[in-house]
Motif scaffolding. Structure first.
Motif, PDB file in Angstrom:
ATOM      1  N   SER A  63       0.835  -1.198   0.000  1.00 55.56           N
ATOM      2  CA  SER A  63       0.000   0.000   0.000  1.00 55.56           C
ATOM      3  C   SER A  63       0.877   1.258   0.000  1.00 55.56           C
ATOM      4  O   SER A  63       1.188   1.802   1.063  1.00 55.56           O
ATOM      5  CB  SER A  63      -0.911  -0.014   1.236  1.00 55.56           C
ATOM      6  OG  SER A  63      -1.811   1.054   1.197  1.00 55.56           O
ATOM      7  N   ARG A  66       0.159   7.888  -1.123  1.00 57.52           N
ATOM      8  CA  ARG A  66      -0.208   8.800  -2.204  1.00 57.52           C
ATOM      9  C   ARG A  66      -0.181  10.246  -1.714  1.00 57.52           C
ATOM     10  O   ARG A  66      -0.013  11.172  -2.492  1.00 57.52           O
ATOM     11  CB  ARG A  66      -1.584   8.443  -2.746  1.00 57.52           C
ATOM     12  CG  ARG A  66      -1.541   7.070  -3.433  1.00 57.52           C
ATOM     13  CD  ARG A  66      -2.879   6.491  -3.706  1.00 57.52           C
ATOM     14  NE  ARG A  66      -3.522   7.070  -4.876  1.00 57.52           N
ATOM     15  CZ  ARG A  66      -4.659   6.605  -5.368  1.00 57.52           C
ATOM     16  NH1 ARG A  66      -5.243   5.563  -4.814  1.00 57.52           N
ATOM     17  NH2 ARG A  66      -5.205   7.172  -6.408  1.00 57.52           N
ATOM     18  N   ARG A  88      -3.037   9.196   2.836  1.00 57.93           N
ATOM     19  CA  ARG A  88      -3.800   8.442   1.839  1.00 57.93           C
ATOM     20  C   ARG A  88      -2.832   7.474   1.176  1.00 57.93           C
ATOM     21  O   ARG A  88      -1.711   7.833   0.854  1.00 57.93           O
ATOM     22  CB  ARG A  88      -4.422   9.376   0.820  1.00 57.93           C
ATOM     23  CG  ARG A  88      -5.421  10.318   1.451  1.00 57.93           C
ATOM     24  CD  ARG A  88      -6.028  11.271   0.431  1.00 57.93           C
ATOM     25  NE  ARG A  88      -6.727  12.346   1.104  1.00 57.93           N
ATOM     26  CZ  ARG A  88      -7.962  12.288   1.555  1.00 57.93           C
ATOM     27  NH1 ARG A  88      -8.643  11.186   1.414  1.00 57.93           N
ATOM     28  NH2 ARG A  88      -8.517  13.318   2.149  1.00 57.93           N
ATOM     29  N   ALA A  89      -3.293   6.244   1.002  1.00 57.52           N
ATOM     30  CA  ALA A  89      -2.427   5.212   0.459  1.00 57.52           C
ATOM     31  C   ALA A  89      -3.221   4.292  -0.445  1.00 57.52           C
ATOM     32  O   ALA A  89      -4.440   4.195  -0.342  1.00 57.52           O
ATOM     33  CB  ALA A  89      -1.783   4.422   1.590  1.00 57.52           C
ATOM     34  N   GLY A  90      -2.500   3.620  -1.313  1.00 55.94           N
ATOM     35  CA  GLY A  90      -3.114   2.653  -2.215  1.00 55.94           C
ATOM     36  C   GLY A  90      -2.447   2.708  -3.571  1.00 55.94           C
ATOM     37  O   GLY A  90      -1.759   3.671  -3.904  1.00 55.94           O
ATOM     38  N   PRO A  96      -8.148   5.429  -2.895  1.00 49.57           N
ATOM     39  CA  PRO A  96      -7.177   5.544  -1.806  1.00 49.57           C
ATOM     40  C   PRO A  96      -7.823   5.286  -0.450  1.00 49.57           C
ATOM     41  O   PRO A  96      -8.984   5.596  -0.236  1.00 49.57           O
ATOM     42  CB  PRO A  96      -6.692   6.990  -1.911  1.00 49.57           C
ATOM     43  CG  PRO A  96      -7.778   7.713  -2.625  1.00 49.57           C
ATOM     44  CD  PRO A  96      -8.445   6.708  -3.515  1.00 49.57           C
ATOM     45  N   ARG A  97      -7.056   4.659   0.422  1.00 44.55           N
ATOM     46  CA  ARG A  97      -7.475   4.476   1.804  1.00 44.55           C
ATOM     47  C   ARG A  97      -6.915   5.639   2.603  1.00 44.55           C
ATOM     48  O   ARG A  97      -5.790   6.061   2.388  1.00 44.55           O
ATOM     49  CB  ARG A  97      -6.961   3.141   2.340  1.00 44.55           C
ATOM     50  CG  ARG A  97      -7.695   1.963   1.694  1.00 44.55           C
ATOM     51  CD  ARG A  97      -7.114   0.619   2.086  1.00 44.55           C
ATOM     52  NE  ARG A  97      -5.703   0.431   1.785  1.00 44.55           N
ATOM     53  CZ  ARG A  97      -5.206   0.290   0.554  1.00 44.55           C
ATOM     54  NH1 ARG A  97      -5.996   0.350  -0.492  1.00 44.55           N
ATOM     55  NH2 ARG A  97      -3.916   0.104   0.371  1.00 44.55           N
ATOM     56  N   ARG A  98      -7.714   6.127   3.534  1.00 46.01           N
ATOM     57  CA  ARG A  98      -7.313   7.287   4.322  1.00 46.01           C
ATOM     58  C   ARG A  98      -7.116   6.871   5.763  1.00 46.01           C
ATOM     59  O   ARG A  98      -7.882   6.071   6.295  1.00 46.01           O
ATOM     60  CB  ARG A  98      -8.391   8.359   4.240  1.00 46.01           C
ATOM     61  CG  ARG A  98      -8.071   9.571   5.061  1.00 46.01           C
ATOM     62  CD  ARG A  98      -9.142  10.624   4.896  1.00 46.01           C
ATOM     63  NE  ARG A  98      -8.846  11.714   5.804  1.00 46.01           N
ATOM     64  CZ  ARG A  98      -9.736  12.336   6.544  1.00 46.01           C
ATOM     65  NH1 ARG A  98     -11.005  11.994   6.489  1.00 46.01           N
ATOM     66  NH2 ARG A  98      -9.377  13.309   7.332  1.00 46.01           N
TER      67      ARG A  98
END
Length: 122
Positions: A63, A66, A88-90, A96-98
């Motif tokens: 992950s 971002r 935020r990632a993905g 994106p997951r926060r």
């Protein structure tokens, strides 16, 4: 904002920017050789750049960041910042997951020497 506070925030921002770039070696350059990196919620404690590098490879492959945005911070003494960030990632193409993160960052010689991160994995 005094000069020391500004300097610490610049080092922290350089670290977060390198994380968002996904550049492991650039991120590692922001750490001391004897870095201690902790995720207490997951019982992860890493010692030294090699262990942190392995952690970055593993977690960023799953992950990648971002965005990492400093929401607010508190200075403690002349070498510690408690930082709240919105991360935020993905992978590209997926939503994106926060996650909201609180990190206690201790610095030595303008590098991170100890980071304790309280957050869900994003």
């Amino acid at each position: 904002m005094n000069a020391r506070e500004k300097a610490l925030l610049q080092v922290a921002q350089r670290h977060f920017d390198a994380e968002v770039e996904g550049d492991i070696e650039k991120t590692i350059e922001t750490l001391t050789d004897d870095i201690v990196y902790e995720h207490p919620f997951y019982d992860d404690v890493m010692h030294g750049k090699d262990e942190v590098r392995q952690y970055y490879r593993r977690t960023w492959a799953a992950s990648p960041f971002r965005e990492v945005k400093i929401v607010r911070y508190w200075i403690s003494g002349d070498n510690v910042i408690v930082i709240e960030v919105d991360a935020r990632a993905g992978h590209p193409g997926e939503p994106p997951r926060r996650g909201r993160t609180l990190a206690i960052c201790k610095f030595r010689n303008d590098r991170l020497s100890h980071e304790i991160v309280y957050s869900p994995r994003v």
